[in-house]
Design an enzyme around this catalytic site. Structure first.
Site, PDB file in Angstrom:
ATOM      1  N   LYS A  75      -4.471   7.891  -1.318  1.00 59.79           N
ATOM      2  CA  LYS A  75      -3.814   6.529  -1.443  1.00 59.79           C
ATOM      3  C   LYS A  75      -2.378   6.784  -2.227  1.00 59.79           C
ATOM      4  O   LYS A  75      -1.583   6.098  -2.102  1.00 59.79           O
ATOM      5  CB  LYS A  75      -4.880   5.770  -2.083  1.00 59.79           C
ATOM      6  CG  LYS A  75      -5.794   5.009  -1.093  1.00 59.79           C
ATOM      7  CD  LYS A  75      -6.758   4.101  -2.048  1.00 59.79           C
ATOM      8  CE  LYS A  75      -7.719   3.497  -1.152  1.00 59.79           C
ATOM      9  NZ  LYS A  75      -8.334   2.298  -1.844  1.00 59.79           N
ATOM     10  N   ASP A 109      -6.123  -3.833  -0.778  1.00 59.19           N
ATOM     11  CA  ASP A 109      -7.305  -4.041  -1.569  1.00 59.19           C
ATOM     12  C   ASP A 109      -7.002  -5.219  -2.608  1.00 59.19           C
ATOM     13  O   ASP A 109      -8.200  -5.811  -2.858  1.00 59.19           O
ATOM     14  CB  ASP A 109      -7.665  -2.783  -2.430  1.00 59.19           C
ATOM     15  CG  ASP A 109      -8.610  -1.527  -1.525  1.00 59.19           C
ATOM     16  OD1 ASP A 109      -9.085  -2.039  -0.851  1.00 59.19           O
ATOM     17  OD2 ASP A 109      -8.339  -0.648  -2.182  1.00 59.19           O
TER      18      ASP A 109
END
Ligand code: NAP
Length: 282
Positions: A75, A109
């Site tokens: 990420k 997210d």
């Protein structure tokens, strides 16, 4: 000369390592099927870190992938190869890439956790919220909650990491220990640590048993394997509410789906597919 075969498929997928437990292929492929999107496909793509940049190029330029989800441990590492938007830059991590929009990259997210809290009718504006953790998931939660108007406090095992997070995010948020946060009171506690998760964290809670949870508090536990965690039990014991993290997973996926396809995702279909896949792994 070899003929060039152009695929009519719109390919997307998730890169990570390991990634075999991901619920995302089941979730997205169910969504494509439900909307009759026959030329769309979502793949599981295990990519070790040492071949990350080469793999990104290959997937985009030769594999025909139009976009990707990105999970642990890539990420942060993917950021230098894509064009992160303001959200991804603030959070310091990317989980969704759209190659065909000039390598646009974001972090869904943030939408995942906030949309799911709202879908569960959790009031955010003016709410006292305690975020447990200071990793990537906590960054997304703190960023989203502050934007939503919550009064956020952070608690983390390693205080300095929490201080760094708050500084990086550019938010004016106190960092306390659990007892301090409990004294201050809370309407919402968001667990962004792996404590409670199946495996070596199972049965553990990020909130010690000897510190009473604020009465009536809502606990949002990002852990979704198992569906019910010790922290969620603690919340119910003080007359509070407990919400597990599967909805966040689904809604971060729904936000990615919208970015790639331009269509609203069938959230209920994705939720059912994720639940069914999760049940298989028990
Ligand atoms: P991460 O970057 O590794 O951060 C982990 C955090 O948990 C750190 O703050 C760490 O504290 C803390 N922690 C770890 N072990 C601990 C322990 N034994 N005691 C106390 N604190 C501990 O992980 P992440 O990516 O933020 O993910 C955190 C959790 O959220 C994972 O379980 C992940 O599966 C879940 N998650 C769920 C979703 C969803 O869609 N539901 C999305 C993202 C993440 P230190 O700073 O002290 O190391």
């Amino acid at each position: 000369m070899m003929p060039i075969v152009l695929s009519t498929e719109n390919r997307v997928g998730v890169i990570g390592y390991p990634v075999s437990h991901s619920l995302s292929p089941a979730m997205h492929n169910a969504a494509f099927a439900a909307l009759g999107m026959k030329d769309w496909r979502y793949d599981l793509l295990p990519i070790p870190g040492d071949i990350l940049s080469k793999s990104l190029r290959t997937l985009r330029d030769e594999g025909g992938y139009m976009g990707l989800n990105v999970t642990v441990p890539h990420k942060q590492a993917v950021m230098e190869f894509v064009n992160p938007d303001d959200i991804a830059q603030a959070v310091g991590a990317v989980n969704t890439i759209h190659f065909r929009r000039n390598n646009f990259a974001t972090n869904t997210d943030v939408a995942g956790v906030i949309d799911d809290l709202r879908a569960n009718d959790v009031a955010l504006e003016g709410a006292k919220a305690v975020v447990l953790g200071a990793g990537g998931a906590a960054r997304a939660a703190v960023y989203g909650l502050v934007q939503a108007g919550a009064a956020v406090t952070v608690v983390n095992r390693t205080r300095n990491k929490a201080l760094d997070m708050v500084k990086d995010l550019g938010v004016d948020v106190p960092v306390l220990n659990v007892a301090g946060a409990a004294r201050q009171g809370a309407d919402l506690i968001v667990n962004c640590t792996p404590l409670g998760m199946m495996g070596s964290y199972e049965g553990l809670s990020a909130w010690p048993e000897d510190v009473p949870l604020p009465e009536g508090v809502t606990v949002y536990d990002m852990v979704y394997r198992p569906r019910f965690t010790p922290l969620m039990r603690q919340a119910e014991a003080v007359g509070g509410r407990a919400i597990g993290g599967l909805g966040m997973l689904v809604r971060q996926g729904a936000a990615a789906f919208k970015i790639w396809t331009g269509k609203n995702a069938p959230v209920d279909v994705m939720f059912e597919a994720a639940e069914a896949e999760l049940a298989k792994s028990r």
